[in-house]
Design an enzyme around this catalytic site. Structure first.
Site, PDB file in Angstrom:
ATOM      1  N   GLU A  76      39.790  36.077  33.120  1.00 15.92           N
ATOM      2  CA  GLU A  76      39.416  37.072  32.112  1.00 15.92           C
ATOM      3  C   GLU A  76      40.603  37.559  31.278  1.00 15.92           C
ATOM      4  OE1 GLU A  76      37.269  40.216  34.041  1.00 15.92           O
ATOM      5  OE2 GLU A  76      35.738  38.879  34.823  1.00 15.92           O
ATOM      6  N   GLU A 106      32.205  33.939  38.623  1.00 14.43           N
ATOM      7  CA  GLU A 106      31.928  35.281  39.146  1.00 14.43           C
ATOM      8  C   GLU A 106      30.567  35.713  38.659  1.00 14.43           C
ATOM      9  OE1 GLU A 106      34.538  38.602  38.095  1.00 14.43           O
ATOM     10  OE2 GLU A 106      36.291  37.439  38.685  1.00 14.43           O
TER      11      GLU A 106
HETATM   12  O1  IFM Z   1      36.651  43.393  39.742  1.00 14.66           O
HETATM   13  C1  IFM Z   1      36.496  42.683  38.567  1.00 14.66           C
HETATM   14  C2  IFM Z   1      37.327  41.419  38.597  1.00 14.66           C
HETATM   15  O2  IFM Z   1      38.657  41.695  38.813  1.00 14.66           O
HETATM   16  C3  IFM Z   1      37.194  40.692  37.289  1.00 14.66           C
HETATM   17  N1  IFM Z   1      35.822  40.491  36.933  1.00 14.66           N
HETATM   18  C4  IFM Z   1      34.943  41.634  36.985  1.00 14.66           C
HETATM   19  C5  IFM Z   1      35.060  42.287  38.344  1.00 14.66           C
HETATM   20  C6  IFM Z   1      34.102  43.492  38.436  1.00 14.66           C
HETATM   21  O3  IFM Z   1      34.403  44.436  37.470  1.00 14.66           O
END
Ligand code: IFM
Length: 451
Positions: free
Chosen positions: A165, A352
Site C-alpha cells: 500500500e 488482504e
Molecule cells: O492494518 C492495515 C494494514 O497495515 C494495511 N492494510 C489495511 C490494514 C487495516 O487497516
C-alpha cells in the site's frame, strides 16, 4: 451454492512487522519512523505505542504453529528495515537477519510458504531524518536494502513484494495522519512518486539476480469511489478526484500503464503542483510484475451533498464523519477494472481483505469471539473473488488481514482485525469463530452458502 476454488489456491494470512513484532528496540533494532510518530502527542488513539505490539518477535513459533493448525498455506510478513539495517544503509544487523531466518525456517517447517514484503511503511528513522521518501537518495538506499535481503534470503523465499500500500506514504507526508506526520501536499505527492521509483529499482535489482522460480510483485489497496448519481457531474467529479488524485489511480496508472492519468496531471497543474520526474523513472516504475497484489476492503458511493456535510463536520473538528457502509461485493468490479482499465495481465493475489471491530473501551474478550458478521463479510468477498474466477480472471490466492488483533496504526489497539483475539496485557491469543471458519474453508478449498 458451492464455492470451490482452484487446486493449489494460496490461502494465506497477511501481517506486518511494525504492527506485530514488538521488540522495537531489541537486538540492535533502531527506531522506525513509526516508533517516533507514535510518540508525537495526539498522533495515536489512546497514546498507544508499538514497542511490544503482539510480541511476535518472541512468540512467532506459537503463532506459526497456530497458523499451521488453521491450515494456512502462505504467511505474508514484512521485514523491519531498521532491524536489518539500523542506520538504513551500510551496517547490517546480524541479529535481525538471524530473526528472519528463524521466522522463515519455522514457517517452512510447517510447509507454509513465505511471502516477504520489503516495506510496510516503517522505514528507519535514520532515513526519515534525511527526508525519507521525500529524498531521491531513497531510491539508492531502497535498492541497497533489497540487495541485503536477497543476499541473505534469496534462496529461502520465492515470493517477494516491494511495498504494501504505497498510498500510506502519501497519507503520511501529505495528510499527517500516518508517519512521519507531515502535512505538505506537494511533498507527499513527490514522496509517493519516489516510492514508486524505489519499487522499480528493487524490481530491477531482483531481476539482475535471475533467481530461478522467484517472483516479485507489489501490493496496492483499491478503495474505489463511485458516484451515487452517475448522471450527476458533481458526484462524478468527486469520485474521480478520490480515485485519480487522492487514491489508487496515482499508483496504478504509472505502475501498470507507465504514465500518470490525465485527470491527475490536470489536477497537479490546476493546483500549481508538479512532480520531479527524472528520465527513466516511468520505465523503472512500469516494469513487468510477476503478480499483482490487491488489498480490498470496501468501496464508497459519493453524493455531493453528503461530501459537503462531511467536509463541514471535519472543519468543525469531527473527524468521525463517514458512515461505514460495507460493499464486499464490489471487489469483482475492482478486479474487472484492473484487467480492463489497467490492462493487467499478470496473475492476481488478493493480498488482504478483512474487517475490524472497534474496541475503544477495551471491552471483555467474550464480546469479540463470536464474529459471525466477520465470517459473513469475508464470505461475501470470497463470493466476489469466485465470480472473478468464473469470468476467467487469473486469481491465485486470498490472504486475510490478519492472524491476530494488532497495532492498527493511528487507531492504536482500538481496532481488532484478527482471526485471533489478542489480549494486549497478557499477550494471549484466543481463536475467534472466524479462525475455525477459515480452517474449514481451507480444508474444503471453498465453502457453501445459500444466498
Ligand atoms: O492494518 C492495515 C494494514 O497495515 C494495511 N492494510 C489495511 C490494514 C487495516 O487497516
Amino acid at each position: 451454492m458451492q464455492y470451490h476454488f482452484p487446486e493449489n489456491f494460496l490461502w494465506g494470512i497477511a501481517s506486518c512487522a511494525a504492527q506485530t513484532e514488538g521488540a522495537a528496540f531489541e537486538d540492535g533494532k533502531t527506531a522506525s519512523c513509526w516508533d517516533v510518530f507514535c510518540r508525537l502527542p495526539g498522533s495515536i488513539r489512546g497514546g498507544d505505542v508499538m514497542d511490544i505490539a503482539c510480541d511476535h518477535y518472541h512468540l512467532y513459533e506459537q503463532d506459526i504453529a497456530k497458523m499451521a493448525r488453521m491450515g494456512i498455506k502462505s504467511y505474508r510478513f514484512s521485514f523491519s528495515w531498521p532491524r536489518i539495517l539500523p542506520e538504513g544503509t551500510g551496517r547490517v544487523n546480524q541479529a535481525g537477519i538471524d530473526f528472519y531466518h528463524r521466522l522463515i525456517r519455522c514457517m517452512k517447517s510447517y510447509g507454509i510458504r513465505p511471502l516477504a514484503n520489503l516495506c510496510h511503511w516503517d522505514i528507519p528513522y535514520a532515513l526519515q531524518l534525511k527526508g525519507g521518501f521525500g529524498n531521491r537518495e531513497m531510491i539508492r538506499w531502497f535498492g541497497e536494502y533489497m540487495d541485503v535481503l536477497l543476499d541473505n534470503f534469496g534462496d529461502e523465499v520465492d515470493l517477494w513484494c516491494t511495498f504494501n500500500e504505497p498510498i500510506g506514504i502519501f497519507v503520511g507526508y501529505a495528510k499527517g495522519v500516518k508517519a512521519p506526520g507531515l502535512r505538505d501536499e506537494a511533498y507527499g505527492r513527490q514522496a509517493l512518486h519516489n516510492a514508486l521509483v524505489c519499487h522499480g529499482e528493487a524490481v530491477r535489482r531482483f531481476r539482475e539476480r535471475n533467481i530461478a522460480g522467484a517472483k516479485i510483485g507489489i501490493i496496492v489497496d483499491v478503495w474505489k469511489h463511485y458516484p451515487v448519481r452517475p448522471d450527476s457531474e458533481e458526484d462524478r467529479a468527486i469520485a474521480d478526484y478520490y480515485n485519480e488524485c487522492d487514491g489508487y489511480g496515482m499508483i496504478l496508472s504509472p505502475l501498470l500503464l507507465g504514465k500518470y492519468d490525465e485527470k491527475y496531471l490536470t489536477y497537479l497543474k490546476d493546483h500549481d503542483l508538479s512532480l520531479d520526474i527524472r528520465e527513466g523513472d516511468m520505465e523503472l516504475i512500469h516494469q513487468p510484475l510477476d503478480y499483482f497484489g490487491l488489498n480490498y476492503y470496501n468501496a464508497f458511493f459519493e453524493h455531493a451533498d453528503e461530501v459537503r456535510e462531511r467536509e463541514e463536520l471535519k472543519k468543525k473538528g469531527h473527524p468521525q464523519h463517514m458512515k461505514m457502509v460495507h460493499h464486499p461485493e464490489m471487489i469483482t468490479e475492482v478486479l474487472y477494472m484492473l484487467v480492463h482499465k489497467y490492462q493487467l495481465k499478470t496473475p492476481i493475489i488478493i493480498s488482504e481483505s478483512g474487517i475490524p471491530e472497534l474496541d475503544p473501551d477495551h471491552g471483555p474478550m467474550e464480546d469479540f469471539l463470536n464474529d459471525d458478521w466477520r465470517i459473513d463479510y469475508l464470505e461475501k468477498i470470497l463470493q466476489g473473488v469466485y465470480q472473478g474466477l468464473m469470468a476467467g480472471l487469473d486469481i491465485r490466492g486470498y490472504y486475510i488481514w490478519t492472524f491476530m488483533d494488532n497495532f492498527e496504526w493511528e487507531a492504536g489497539f482500538t481496532m481488532r482485525y484478527g482471526l485471533y483475539y489478542t489480549d494486549f496485557e497478557t499477550l494471549e491469543r484466543t481463536p475467534k469463530k472466524s479462525a475455525f471458519w477459515f480452517h474449514d474453508v481451507i480444508e474444503n478449498n471453498g465453502f457453501e452458502r445459500e444466498d
